[in-house]
Structure formats: structure tokens, C-alpha cells
Design a protein around this motif. Structure first.
Motif, PDB file in Angstrom:
ATOM      1  N   ASP A 619      39.787  43.141  47.702  1.00  0.00           N
ATOM      2  CA  ASP A 619      41.074  41.987  48.100  1.00  0.00           C
ATOM      3  C   ASP A 619      40.675  40.687  47.130  1.00  0.00           C
ATOM      4  OD1 ASP A 619      40.821  43.784  50.183  1.00  0.00           O
ATOM      5  OD2 ASP A 619      41.245  42.414  51.632  1.00  0.00           O
ATOM      6  N   ALA A 620      39.384  40.423  46.910  1.00  0.00           N
ATOM      7  CA  ALA A 620      38.947  39.371  46.322  1.00  0.00           C
ATOM      8  C   ALA A 620      39.597  39.559  44.604  1.00  0.00           C
ATOM      9  CB  ALA A 620      37.297  39.083  46.128  1.00  0.00           C
ATOM     10  N   ILE A 621      39.423  40.627  44.211  1.00  0.00           N
ATOM     11  CA  ILE A 621      39.893  40.787  42.873  1.00  0.00           C
ATOM     12  C   ILE A 621      41.491  40.536  42.813  1.00  0.00           C
ATOM     13  CG2 ILE A 621      40.001  42.529  41.035  1.00  0.00           C
ATOM     14  CD1 ILE A 621      37.291  43.939  42.120  1.00  0.00           C
ATOM     15  N   MET A 622      42.199  41.134  43.903  1.00  0.00           N
ATOM     16  CA  MET A 622      43.474  40.765  43.721  1.00  0.00           C
ATOM     17  C   MET A 622      43.830  39.420  44.136  1.00  0.00           C
ATOM     18  SD  MET A 622      45.552  43.144  42.936  1.00  0.00           S
ATOM     19  CE  MET A 622      46.862  42.763  43.640  1.00  0.00           C
ATOM     20  N   GLN A 623      43.173  38.706  44.836  1.00  0.00           N
ATOM     21  CA  GLN A 623      43.584  37.355  44.888  1.00  0.00           C
ATOM     22  C   GLN A 623      43.320  36.344  43.941  1.00  0.00           C
ATOM     23  OE1 GLN A 623      45.117  36.276  47.680  1.00  0.00           O
ATOM     24  NE2 GLN A 623      44.855  38.110  48.904  1.00  0.00           N
ATOM     25  N   LYS A 624      42.026  36.998  43.426  1.00  0.00           N
ATOM     26  CA  LYS A 624      41.860  36.120  41.894  1.00  0.00           C
ATOM     27  C   LYS A 624      43.154  36.534  41.017  1.00  0.00           C
ATOM     28  CE  LYS A 624      38.977  36.573  37.630  1.00  0.00           C
ATOM     29  NZ  LYS A 624      37.998  37.182  36.919  1.00  0.00           N
TER      30      LYS A 624
END
Length: 1001
Positions: A619-624
């Protein structure tokens, strides 16, 4: 004088000895009911050695010392206070809390039974009360299907009757374990479960779903498993409602039900589970408020205050030495018989140890104290129960009480293991009771047109969404029966589902109108009826003769809906059996097994050896990626061992943040087309020997005869090892001097001469496709043989496939694969079938088509081929892409069909030129051989897949049974900078997936 004194000394010594002996006899008699002698203890300990998690028989010297010390420090009133367990609510106001403070301070009560509220609030109250009490409190809860029976914010376990369908008892034991671990986080010592009632009365108004079923053996096995799960993990289990509430036709909350069975029947049926569980270490029993004339001759006399039932039957005949609770004393079955205080006294005199939910504690303590003072209750009797209570408090660890860690509750109440267990439970619960002509699972999707009809007034959203994950399913809704039947006329199969609110005591009865709808549809169509209600609800249907398939889902919740949909389409097989009888045809223990046909299922990551918390790093990678404008949004699916464990949509269609991405949206998958459309069709041709690895290009397509490419062999062509150029910008040759589409090649309207739509209001002349192939045939070969990725390969293969079959590639892919696999969201030229609103745009084209490219293929050459390219053109969502990659992972088998041979797949998934530094398989991309490449570097060399220009990736790894799909429109608003690739977003996500795989998995 001296001599006389000397003479008296022996007499005094004799007197002292006599007095000591007498005292010892009294003490031994006083302790006789509390502790077994050494021989009895050893015998019972040996007898229960394997299944005695709480050994309430053996008392260590340290334990006895603590019990005696606490007991001796108490006044008589304090000892009596230990007998009471008072109702507590964490959703009430401060006045309620202060009233409990007062009972603890003044009446020295022994425990609390918590009811409605929330976990954090309850924990705070427990800490408060334990801090102020002199003797640590028992904390109990009536949580038959887990804490969610009483508390918010915690995951719900299935009802007992739902668990009754499970045949794998280890799963029920695991449920008990998770309930115990959940309870311990809140400082709970007693769960008033399992229910041991044999529900032989289908109209029982108070037990019903709380029972494991109507078969005494099955009920006992499941109750035993739940007890073992609870007690082996630190929570005392309580068998109830003694001597048996399953045959009642009235509710003891409001009246006194009658059990009008003979003693022989009660001993044989109702007491059967008690005998078994007591023998295996059941810690406590709750006595119900029932009238049992065959045992208690006094008319209208509740069992809870009957010495015959509590002492003679439970304690003496069944030899029960654990704690005995009354059922709640505020229930009318008890309170109508005697007033507050009197009922408590009578219950204690009958042999109960703990008086549950008293109406008036001060009055009750006064009544028992008066009886004690009048020697109606002996010190011996009081010590028996109070010391037993203290003994259990010691075993619960209350001699070393520690406050509850409030901070950890929010993060630990619903651990991944618990959610994962829910999936496994419902996969084993769902029961098929009718399966005419093996209608379940639905196999040949290409032969059916499936409709869906909902009945009932509760939610069905998850079920319908799951059905659509497997096939094209059309919901038909019409309250008028005639109109409904007309609307269904074009469909071959109808899935009907019945949904009622998921409450244990709520009515689930089918209405006469609903039964009529079922029957009338079933007379005309093949019907699968799925009921998300208690089994008894189906007894209202007079005949099932016309209904082809009947599935009992038991409860209407997300897990049940997922499992039933999976079952209908063969992702799981039916394992459940009825815990109760529905009618003469569907009796208790009836349940059919269905076939599993290797379609993707859905489960929690933990069930396939993946750490959910690690997986959440995606999730964090995609949000980045979205935050730094590498892509407006995207979809990700991860599957392992044939189960989808992660499916999420991120961001928006564009950077204006107007339309959120959904899992059902479809993306231009770009070069994934090569392996999800062209390659499987080529594999089928390979199977029938239309081509071999050594077939020459000149023999595949006549246009290459006589060219410098005629001797390129198939193996080299698909390995990108044939010296072909990467691509040619064919579109540039169709632009005018202003670099706009030339009227020589394009028109704004469709016609027979200009049939190929490349964008909105832009159609290419029909003879141009020959020009593309001719240009490839006459293009220059690269000077030396080395790995060079080329779109030419799959442009060529498209024409080879179409020439070999006489059918277009889009038609072949749809008929040969997508319809059969239920990949109904995978297609060329999607605007012919779906609305543009579900397709994220791929580019603001300012060099060729000069418009927003949305629903038309981004790749220019594929667009010029009418949207149907061998190298690009497919639109799909991540779940459909996962199905196709799973097909490859299963070597050509999916949904019970073999699409191509496993041998062919192995041939195509081989890297023939790895020794020469070329990582490619036959059509498939493979992991990098050096530092850079398409994967994270963590995938095995058996893995395979492809990436796409629009920001897509599909990868599968046989070694880890893993499928990973990444879809995005990173090319929007323009494709100039590939930030997604430069920042290794797809690869980093893949690395997280591998990191999430648990050791030895």
C-alpha cells in the motif's frame, strides 16, 4: 504438688492428642468435598491425563496455602460475597460503574459477568475493578460464538449450529483457541461455553442456533473440541444448560420451560455430552432454570434450585467436581419462583457454587448470612464452594494478578490468524444438500447464460460481486412474478439466494411469495438455491423436486457469501453436513461432496503461508507512486496456491482525482497481450502440430518466402533472438505534413473501405494492415544474432494464427479462453461492450490521434490493426489477468478444462538461450540473468511473465505457486518519462510479496 502436676501432665497430653485428632477429623471432613484423597486424585489424573488442561482436582501445597490464607483472612460476609458474579456493561454510564464500585467495596463480590460494550472500555473497567478489590475478581462473559456476541469491534465466529456442519474437529478446536486468546487479552477467565444442549426441537425459541445440532454424538464431539481449544489456551469452559435445554418450547428468560422426558431419556440424550466432557476435564457447568418432573417431583420447581438435580445428579451421579454456576438469577424461570435473596439462598443450598447475575446482592448476602448464623448453612458447606472458587482463581493466575495492557488491545484483538481461520471455517461449513445432475460446480461457462435473483431483505453485495468474479452473471430483479419469469426467459441457469439478517434469534422464515418464486423459476430453469439462513428455514419449502442445487450457507455474512460463491464455481468443494434435519429428504448428517475444478479462490494470506502485515507494505509503495505522479492509480492482485490473497485498487483514473479506481475497472494491459492472448492460441496450434520449435517463418507465412527472414525458426522468433528490429513507428507514415492523420489513410466515419477504428471519429483504410506485414518482411535484420526485444514477433504471430484458423485473434481468444475461464472482463475493443467510464484513459495523444485515448488501445500499431494486435490491444482487470496466469501455473488446466497440454507449457516456459545471455522463454519473459531485468531478482528461474508499456506486469512463479498482477495507466497524461520503471515500483512490490512468504512456505 509437684508429683500431682507430674501426674496430670500425661492426662493433659492425652487430652491434647484427642482434641487434635477431633480437630483433624473436622478439618478432614470439611475438606472432603473440596479435595479428593491422594488415591482418587491420582486415579482421576491418570484417567484425564491427555485432556485435562485445567486440573481442578489436584491441589499443590503452594496452591492450598494460598487458598487457605485468603480464606482465613476473610470475614463470613466476605466469604459469602465470593459466591456472586454480577452483571457488568461497558456501554452504560458512570452511575452503573459506581454501582459496581459499591458492590465491590461493600459486598466484596467474587466476580463480574460482562455483557454489551466494547473491548477497550471493558478492559478499562476490569482494570479499575481489579485494582480496588481485596480479592481478585473472576471475569466471565457469555460469548458462545466469541466476544462479538457481546462486544463491538471484534471479529465474529460462526454460531454453534454453523460450526456443527464442520467435519474437521481440529478447526473447531482452533476456533476455541482463538476465542480463548481473544478473551485473555481482556482479562477474562470464564467463557460460558460450550452449549451442550441437543436441539431436538426445531422450534426451540431460545437455543436453536446456539446448539451444535440434534445428534448427541456430533454435539459432544464439537463441544469437546471447543472446550479443548478454550481450556488448553487458558480460559475456563462452562458446559450449559444443565440438564439440557434443547427440547424446550419456551424461553427460560420469560417463563419456566418443562423438560417432559423420562430419566432414562435424559440420561441417554441430554446428559450424554456432560458425561463425556466432565470425564475430559470440563472446568464448570451452568445449571438452567427448567422444570424436570422426572427428577424433581415438586411441580414448578426450577432445576437451578433443585438439590436433586444440582447435587444428586450433577455432583454425585456424574461425579462433577468443578465449579457450578446458576444460570442468570434475574431470568423469570427463576425469579418468578422466589424473590431476590431467597432464590440466591435456595440456589446455594441446592449445591451451586456461583450465583450468576443476582438481582439484589446485599439482600442475597444477608439471607445467606442469616442461614449461616442459624446453621442452615454450615461452615463446611460455605468453605467447600468458597475454597473451590479461590482454587480456580489461583489456577487462573489471579494470585499474581497483572493489569490488562490497554494499549495493545486495538492492535491485537483481531489478529491475522483469527481472520484466516474464518475463511477456513466457512469453507468447511457450507453444505450442499441437493446436487441434481452435478449442477454444482458450474463447469462449462461457455454453454450457460447465468442469471441471478435475490430473495430476502438483507445484504447480498459480497455474494453477487463474488459470482461476477467467476462468470458473467446478470442480476434480474422484479417484484412481479410474471414479469420476473419473462425477464429470465433467455437464461439457462438461475442462481437464487436468500438473505436474512445474521441474528441468532431472528426469524429466517421464507414467505409464501418467496417460496412461490423459487418453485416457479425452478419449473422453468435449472436453479441453484443458496440460503444464507439457519437450516430450519428450508423446511418451509414443500418440495425440492424441481430445484437442481441446494446450498446451505447458514449465516448471512461476508465469509459465508464468499465461500458459497467459490463453491458454486468449483474453487472449493463442499465438505459440510447438516447438524439438524430439514425434512425427510435432508436429515441430520446429510451433506454431499462436490468437485473442485481449479478455479482461483479467495482466502486470507495466512492460510497460504503469507504474512498479511508484510503484504500491507504494498500500500505504501503504491501511495508513493501515486503521490509522486508515477501513475494516477492502479490495481494489484496477488494469488498463492490457487487463492487470491490480495486484491486492491488504488488512486484515480486521472490526476484530477474525480473517478476512483475500482477492482472491476479495466486497463489497457499493453504487451501483456502477447502472453494472455496470442501465446495461448499459439500453444493450442503447437499441440496439434501446426507449428514446431523448428518451423521456419517462411513456412508459417508466405509473405516471408524469399526474404532474408524465411529461415528464422519458431524458437528464435519467440525468444526474441531472430535479429528483428524492436519496432517501426508505422503511424508516422500515415500523417500529413502537419503531422496529423492524412485523409489518404483516415476518415471520420466508418465505412467498408475504412473499417478500422483507431480512436474516436478516426477510421483507417482496410488495406493498410497488409502494409504493416509487408514492412516487417522487408525491414532490415540486425547485424548479429543477439537478444533484442521486438514487437514484430507477435504482430507476425497474429497473422499466423488467423491464417491457420480462418478466425480473427479477438474471436479466438474470447471463445477459446476468456468465456470458458470466466475472464469476461478481458477483451479487445472494450467500448463495443462496456462503458468508457470504467476504463482509465491511457494518454492525452498530441502526436498521432490528438485526443484522449480512453477505451482505444494505446499502442499505435495495434490501433492501426483495428485494436486487435498480437502484441497489444487487450483490456482487462487484474483479477482476470490472474486467472490467465493461474492457467499457466496449472499448465493449461483451469476450471476443469485442459486448454493446452502441460508438456507444451513446459516447452514454452524453457529458456533455450540462457547460456548465450538471452533470458527469454518461448514467448514468456523470464527473470534477468544479470543485475537489471523485469523482476525484483527474487523470483525463481522457473518463473515467467511479461511487462507492458502502459505500466503493467503479470508474473507467475511455480516454485512459490505465486501470481502477481500489476496494472496501471502510468502513460497518462503522456508517456515521455517512465517514472514507474525508473523507480522500480513494480519490482519493489514484487519483492514485498516474496518477503511476505513465511519461512518454510
Amino acid at each position: 504438688m509437684k508429683s500431682r502436676f507430674v501426674q496430670i501432665i500425661p492426662l493433659l497430653l492425652i487430652l491434647i492428642i484427642v482434641l487434635n485428632c477431633a480437630t483433624n477429623k473436622v478439618r478432614q471432613k470439611s475438606d472432603a468435598n473440596l479435595e479428593l484423597n491422594t488415591v482418587q486424585t491420582n486415579e482421576l489424573t491418570k484417567k484425564n491425563a491427555e485432556n485435562l488442561p485445567f486440573d481442578y482436582v489436584t491441589v499443590t501445597s503452594i496452591e492450598k496455602k494460598w487458598v487457605d490464607s485468603v480464606y482465613n483472612s476473610m470475614t463470613v460476609e466476605e466469604r459469602i460475597g465470593q459466591l456472586f458474579m454480577v452483571a457488568a456493561y461497558s456501554n452504560k454510564d458512570s452511575a452503573h460503574i459506581k454501582s459496581l464500585d459499591k458492590l465491590i467495596d461493600e459486598q466484596k463480590i467474587g466476580g463480574l459477568i460482562f455483557f454489551q460494550g466494547g473491548p477497550v472500555r471493558q478492559a478499562q473497567m476490569t482494570n479499575r475493578f481489579q485494582e480496588r478489590t481485596k480479592t481478585p475478581l473472576f471475569i466471565g462473559i457469555d460469548a458462545e460464538w466469541g466476544l462479538s456476541m457481546r462486544l463491538d469491534s471484534v471479529n465474529r465466529f460462526p454460531w454453534n449450529m454453523t460450526l456443527g456442519a464442520i467435519q474437521d474437529l481440529k478447526l473447531i478446536e482452533e476456533a476455541g483457541k482463538q476465542m480463548a486468546l481473544q478473551s485473555k487479552k481482556l482479562g477474562i477467565h470464564f467463557n460460558f461455553a460450550p452449549v451442550l444442549d441437543i436441539n431436538t426441537n426445531p422450534k426451540n425459541p431460545i437455543i436453536g442456533n446456539r446448539s451444535f445440532g440434534e445428534d448427541k454424538e456430533k454435539v459432544t464431539e464439537r463441544a469437546m473440541a471447543l472446550m479443548n481449544g478454550l481450556q488448553s489456551n487458558g480460559v475456563f469452559a462452562t458446559g450449559k444448560h444443565f440438564p439440557g435445554h434443547g427440547a424446550t418450547s419456551s424461553d427460560s428468560h420469560y417463563t419456566l420451560p418443562v423438560i417432559d422426558f423420562s430419566q432414562e431419556h435424559i440420561r441417554d440424550v441430554e446428559l450424554y455430552p456432560y458425561k463425556k466432557l466432565i470425564n475430559k476435564g470440563l472446568a464448570s457447568v451452568m445449571v438452567a432454570h427448567l422444570e424436570v418432573p422426572s427428577f424433581e417431583s415438586r411441580k414448578g420447581f426450577p432445576s437451578s434450585i433443585s438439590n436433586v438435580i444440582v447435587t444428586d445428579l450433577l455432583k454425585n451421579e456424574l461425579n462433577f467436581k468443578g465449579l457450578i454456576f446458576t444460570d442468570a438469577l434475574n431470568m423469570k424461570g427463576a425469579s418468578n419462583f422466589k424473590s431476590p435473596g431467597d432464590i440466591d439462598l435456595a440456589a446455594f443450598q441446592a449445591g451451586n457454587d456461583i450465583l450468576l447475575f443476582p438481582e439484589n446482592v446485599p439482600v442475597a448476602i444477608q439471607k445467606i448470612k442469616e442461614a449461616y448464623d442459624q446453621q442452615l448453612i454450615s461452615e463446611e458447606r460455605l468453605a467447600y464452594s468458597v475454597k473451590k472458587i479461590l482454587q480456580f482463581k489461583y489456577k487462573a493466575g489471579l494470585n499474581k494478578y497483572k493489569p490488562i495492557d490497554i494499549q495493545s488491545i486495538a492492535t491485537t484483538m483481531n489478529p491475522p490468524e483469527m481472520v484466516a481461520l474464518q475463511n477456513r471455517l466457512y469453507e468447511n461449513i457450507v453444505t450442499v444438500v441437493r446436487n441434481k445432475a452435478s449442477i454444482i460446480p458450474i463447469k462449462n461457462l461457455e454453454k450457460d447464460k447465468i442469471a441471478y435473483v435475490k430473495l430476502g431483505d438483507d445484504s447480498n453485495g459480497v455474494f453477487l460481486e463474488m459470482l461476477k468474479n467467476y462468470a458473467e452473471v446478470t442480476e434480474i430483479s422484479n417484484s412481479n412474478l410474471d414479469s420476473l419469469l419473462t425477464d429470465l426467459s433467455d437464461y439457462s441457469k438461475v442462481i437464487i439466494s436468500y438473505h436474512k439478517a445474521d441474528g441468532a434469534w431472528k426469524k429466517h422464515d421464507l414467505s409464501s411469495e418467496e417460496i412461490q418464486k423459487i418453485n416457479e423459476i425452478a419449473k422453468r430453469k435449472k436453479v441453484i438455491l443458496s440460503c444464507f439462513v439457519k437450516p430450519y428455514a428450508l423446511s418451509a419449502i414443500p418440495s425440492f423436486e424441481d430445484i437442481d442445487g441446494v446450498i446451505v450457507g447458514y449465516q448471512n455474512n461476508e465469509m459465508a457469501q464468499i465461500a458459497v460463491a467459490e463453491l458454486i464455481f468449483g474453487a472449493i468443494q463442499a465438505k459440510g453436513k447438516l447438524p439438524v434435519s430439514i425434512n425427510e429428504e435432508f436429515k441430520v448428517n446429510h451433506g454431499l461432496t462436490t468437485e473442485k475444478i481449479n478455479r482461483l479462490g479467495f482466502t486470507h494470506p495466512h492460510n497460504v503461508g503469507v504474512d498479511e502485515l508484510v503484504l500491507q507494505r504494498i500500500d505504501a509503495i503504491m501511495q508513493k507512486a501515486i503521490g509522486e505522479k508515477m501513475t494516477p492509480g492502479g490495481q494489484i492482485v496477488v494469488a498463492r496456491k490457487g487463492k487470491v490473497i490480495y486484491q486492491k485498487a488504488f488512486g484515480f483514473h486521472t490526476y484530477d482525482n474525480q473517478v476512483m479506481v475500482k477492482n472491476s475497472d479495466i486497463y489497457d494491459v499493453a504487451s501483456l497481450t502477447k502472453i494472455v492472448s496470442t501465446l495461448p492460441n499459439v500453444m493450442q496450434l503447437y499441440d496439434v502440430k501446426k507449428v514446431t520449435l523448428e518451423t521456419k517463418l517462411g513456412d508459417m507465412l508466405p509473405i516471408f518466402k524469399g526474404t532474408d527472414k524465411e529461415n528464422i525458426i519458431f524458437k528464435d522468433l519467440l525468444s526474441h533472438y531472430a535479429r528483428l528490429q524492436a519496432w517501426i513507428p508505422f503511424y508516422k507514415g500515415t500523417l500529413n505534413e502537419e503531422k496529423k492523420p492524412s485523409e489518404k489513410y483516415y476518415r471520420k466515419l466508418y465505412s467498408e473501405d475504412f473499417p478500422f477504428q483507431v480512436a474516436e471519429n478516426l477510421y483507417l483504410r482496410k488495406d493498410y494492415q497488409d502494409s504493416i506485414l509487408s514492412a516487417i518482411a522487408t525491414s532490415k535484420l540486425l547485424p548479429r544474432k543477439e537478444y533484442k526485444y521486438s514487437d514484430f514477433t507477435f504482430i507476425i504471430l497474429k497473422h499466423f494464427i488467423e491464417n491457420s484458423t480462418g478466425k480473427t485473434l479477438d474471436e479466438l481468444s474470447e471463445k477459446n479462453f476468456y468465456i470458458k475461464m470466466g475472464a469476461t472482463n478481458t477483451l479487445y475493443n472494450p467500448l463495443k461492450k462496456v462503458d468508457m467510464s470504467i476504463i482509465p484513459p491511457s494518454e492525452e495523444d498530441a502526436y498521432f490521434r490528438y485526443q484522449t485515448i480512453q477505451g482505444y488501445v494505446h499502442d499505435m500499431t495495434a490501433a492501426m490493426e483495428g485494436g486487435v494486435g498480437g502484441h497489444a490491444g487487450i483490456f482487462s482487470n487484474a483479477l482476470d489477468m490472474a486467472k490467465i496466469m493461474q492457467l499457466f501455473l496449472q499448465k493449461g488446466n483451469y476450471g476443469g478444462q485442459q486448454f493446452f497440454s502441460s508438456e507444451t507449457f513446459d516447452i514454452f516456459n524453457t529458456c533455450y538461450y540462457c547460456p548465450e545471455g538471452n533470458r527469454r522463454g518461448i514467448g514468456f519473459d523470464k527473470p534477468q540473468l544479470g543485475k537489471s531485468g523485469p523482476t525484483c531478482g527474487c523470483a525463481s528461474m522457473t518463473s515467467f511473465g511479461h511487462t507492458g508499456f502502459t505500466g503493467t506486469m503479470a508474473w507467475a512463479d511455480p516454485d512459490k505457486e505465486l501470481v502477481y498482477i500489476f496494472l496501471s495507466n502510468r502513460t497518462y497524461p503522456n508517456a515521455d518519462k517512465n517514472l514507474l520503471s525508473q523507480n522500480n515500483i513494480r519490482e519493489d512490490i514484487q519483492q514485498v510479496i516474496y518477503d511476505a512468504i513465511l519461512p518454510e512456505n
